[in-house]
Design a protein around this motif. Structure first.
Motif, PDB file in Angstrom:
ATOM      1  N   UNK A   1     -22.621 -30.342  -3.870  1.00  0.00           N
ATOM      2  CA  UNK A   1     -22.533 -29.260  -3.526  1.00  0.00           C
ATOM      3  C   UNK A   1     -21.558 -28.988  -2.291  1.00  0.00           C
ATOM      4  N   UNK A   2     -20.691 -28.239  -2.122  1.00  0.00           N
ATOM      5  CA  UNK A   2     -19.395 -28.120  -0.966  1.00  0.00           C
ATOM      6  C   UNK A   2     -18.690 -29.436  -0.643  1.00  0.00           C
ATOM      7  N   UNK A   3     -18.658 -30.298  -1.648  1.00  0.00           N
ATOM      8  CA  UNK A   3     -18.026 -31.508  -1.826  1.00  0.00           C
ATOM      9  C   UNK A   3     -16.594 -31.509  -1.099  1.00  0.00           C
ATOM     10  N   UNK A   4     -16.258 -32.422  -0.339  1.00  0.00           N
ATOM     11  CA  UNK A   4     -14.749 -32.205   0.382  1.00  0.00           C
ATOM     12  C   UNK A   4     -13.761 -33.019  -0.533  1.00  0.00           C
ATOM     13  N   UNK A   5     -14.055 -33.838  -1.373  1.00  0.00           N
ATOM     14  CA  UNK A   5     -13.154 -34.610  -2.376  1.00  0.00           C
ATOM     15  C   UNK A   5     -13.073 -33.717  -3.567  1.00  0.00           C
ATOM     16  N   UNK A   6     -11.811 -34.041  -4.409  1.00  0.00           N
ATOM     17  CA  UNK A   6     -11.416 -33.136  -5.520  1.00  0.00           C
ATOM     18  C   UNK A   6     -12.408 -33.617  -6.719  1.00  0.00           C
ATOM     19  N   UNK A   7     -12.265 -33.012  -7.706  1.00  0.00           N
ATOM     20  CA  UNK A   7     -13.075 -33.094  -8.816  1.00  0.00           C
ATOM     21  C   UNK A   7     -12.860 -34.547  -9.671  1.00  0.00           C
ATOM     22  N   UNK A   8     -11.783 -34.974  -9.194  1.00  0.00           N
ATOM     23  CA  UNK A   8     -11.416 -36.388  -9.983  1.00  0.00           C
ATOM     24  C   UNK A   8     -12.179 -37.533  -9.330  1.00  0.00           C
ATOM     25  N   UNK A   9     -12.163 -37.397  -8.005  1.00  0.00           N
ATOM     26  CA  UNK A   9     -13.102 -38.316  -6.999  1.00  0.00           C
ATOM     27  C   UNK A   9     -14.142 -38.244  -7.006  1.00  0.00           C
ATOM     28  N   UNK A  10     -14.820 -37.169  -6.504  1.00  0.00           N
ATOM     29  CA  UNK A  10     -15.921 -36.661  -5.978  1.00  0.00           C
ATOM     30  C   UNK A  10     -16.635 -37.411  -5.077  1.00  0.00           C
ATOM     31  N   UNK A  11     -17.727 -36.921  -4.493  1.00  0.00           N
ATOM     32  CA  UNK A  11     -18.814 -37.604  -3.679  1.00  0.00           C
ATOM     33  C   UNK A  11     -20.013 -38.137  -4.124  1.00  0.00           C
ATOM     34  N   UNK A  12     -20.030 -37.757  -5.666  1.00  0.00           N
ATOM     35  CA  UNK A  12     -21.380 -38.100  -6.073  1.00  0.00           C
ATOM     36  C   UNK A  12     -21.491 -38.584  -7.462  1.00  0.00           C
ATOM     37  N   UNK A  13     -22.755 -39.026  -7.880  1.00  0.00           N
ATOM     38  CA  UNK A  13     -22.839 -39.423  -9.524  1.00  0.00           C
ATOM     39  C   UNK A  13     -24.298 -38.760  -9.802  1.00  0.00           C
ATOM     40  N   UNK A  14     -23.931 -38.344 -11.020  1.00  0.00           N
ATOM     41  CA  UNK A  14     -25.343 -37.794 -11.913  1.00  0.00           C
ATOM     42  C   UNK A  14     -25.900 -38.713 -12.638  1.00  0.00           C
TER      43      UNK A  14
END
Ligand SMILES: *Cc1c(COP(=O)(O)O)cnc(C)c1O
Length: 417
Positions: free
Chosen positions: A350-363
């Motif tokens: 939530x409220x990630x500062x990285x774009x959807x290609x990189x992202x700050x998380x894993x599910x």
């Protein structure tokens, strides 16, 4: 070794394709499948899906089919409908949607006009594309008001959702998510919908199996419409469904056919019927309990290894790891883990500062590994392997060792087909 479901038929007729299927099976069997939306369908589900039923046109609904020869196709569809109705205490069921996305679109077509206001969870906070993302037809057709999660807790903020609903008076409010690790309070959503004069739809695509297994509260006492998929936690064939109150039965049915679909996939509907039968058993309930237990243990262990989880943990089958304190992106983590034999997906937090290609998380999800028979003990080991891989991103020797241990684990818990 994997032989295929019809002996050597495919091998003889199309060796090129057979080889690719065998390779895919090897991939599924020799790595830990931890993408939260994936699972293993049973052999019975595969058998129904791979049957002669794929040959039949069966437009219309049981009792009113447009073509001749639909006797058995009708009986099969009715069986799937009756089983699902029993499983989910439903007044009306439609088992024809080809996917979860089609199910959602059909509900929209049944009750909305273009330009109507719709409220759904923001994709960037864990919602689904079909809940109003600009790239999706839902976002292009309706006036979307998105709700997110609380910035501090990352939990659904029902008071904020209520305020938004009262301000915008949506025609439809959607609850449901693809990356939300906590219980969703359907009653609260219903109360908000009543107050705002909205229809209420629960999209249970991810948690349908949990609900059927009674490890997540049921939406059916509250929702006007429930949509979902049969291939995620339900572990059936790839497909969708719609449950509704009786008063919407005709509208829903005609929105699916002829609204957005032609002939139903009778072979998939048959496989859905198999899946619903399995979902009524005590064994299935035990399985879902184990999915949630495994998820809780994996989350706890990852926290012990120093990882931050969005919302601090999980109530369901999935967790979101916030990787910002590890100084790696979601993309880097997902690639490294897959190379080590643990397949997850990168996911925005939530409220990630990285774009959807990189992202700050894993599910990470536990449905598929639990189907293989893995329990708490294996979750402790998996957490250790994930930590080893992600905390030693540049150490190939350690990654090789993780990969070896993953293979051993997979051998001990083979995929049953
Ligand atoms: C997976 C999912 C869907 C869509 O399912 P498809 O079968 O991939 O179209 C819809 N809603 C939610 C919340 C989902 O997680």
């Amino acid at each position: 070794m994997f032989k295929g479901y019809f002996g050597d038929v495919l091998k003889k007729d199309d060796a090129e394709l057979e080889k690719l299927i065998v390779e895919e099976f090897k991939r599924e069997n020799s790595k830990l499948q931890m993408i939260a939306s994936e699972n293993f369908a049973s052999k019975a589900v595969l058998a129904a899906q791979g049957s002669v039923l794929t040959n039949k046109y069966s437009e219309g609904y049981p009792g009113k089919k447009y073509y001749e020869g639909c006797q058995y196709a009708s009986e099969i569809e009715q069986l799937a409908i009756d089983r699902m109705a029993k499983l989910f205490h439903a007044e009306h069921v439609n088992v024809q949607p080809h996917s979860g996305s089609s199910a959602n679109l059909a509900v929209y077509i049944a009750v909305l006009q273009p330009g109507d206001v719709v409220m759904g969870m923001d994709l960037a906070c864990g919602g689904h594309l079909t809940h109003g993302a600009p790239a999706n037809i839902s976002g292009k057709t309706y006036k979307i008001v998105s709700y997110g999660v609380n910035r501090e807790t990352n939990l659904l903020d029902y008071e904020e959702i209520r305020q938004l609903a009262l301000k915008h008076r949506p025609k439809l409010i959607i609850a449901g998510a693809s990356a939300y690790p906590r219980t969703i309070d359907f009653k609260k959503f219903k109360d908000i919908a009543v107050e705002a004069g909205s229809y209420f739809m629960a999209d249970i695509a991810h948690i349908a199996g949990l609900i059927a297994g009674k490890v997540h509260p049921d939406a059916s006492p509250y929702a006007d419409f429930i949509t979902g998929t049969t291939h995620k936690t339900l572990s059936g064939p790839r497909g969708g469904f719609i449950i509704s109150k009786k008063e919407f039965a005709r509208k829903i049915d005609s929105a699916v056919f002829p609204g957005i679909q032609g002939g139903p996939l009778v072979h998939v509907i048959a496989a859905k019927a198999v899946c619903f039968k399995q979902a009524m058993t005590a064994g299935f309930r035990k399985y879902q309990q184990q999915v949630v237990k495994n998820s809780a243990v994996l989350a706890e262990e990852l926290i012990k290894h120093g990882f931050t989880l969005v919302t601090g943990g999980t109530d369901n089958h999935l967790m979101l790891v916030d990787l910002r304190n590890q100084n790696i992106t979601g993309r880097e983590a997902a690639l490294a883990l897959d190379q080590a034999g643990i397949t997850v997906n990168k996911n925005g937090i939530p409220y990630d500062t990285l774009d959807v290609w990189h992202t700050s998380g894993i599910r990470i999800g536990t449905p598929a590994v639990t189907t293989r028979g893995m329990k708490e003990e294996q979750m402790i080991e998996i957490a250790e392997l994930i930590a080893k891989a992600l905390k030693n991103m540049k150490n190939t020797a350690i990654h090789k060792d993780v990969s070896k241990k993953v293979k051993q684990l997979c051998k001990k818990f083979p995929v049953k087909i």
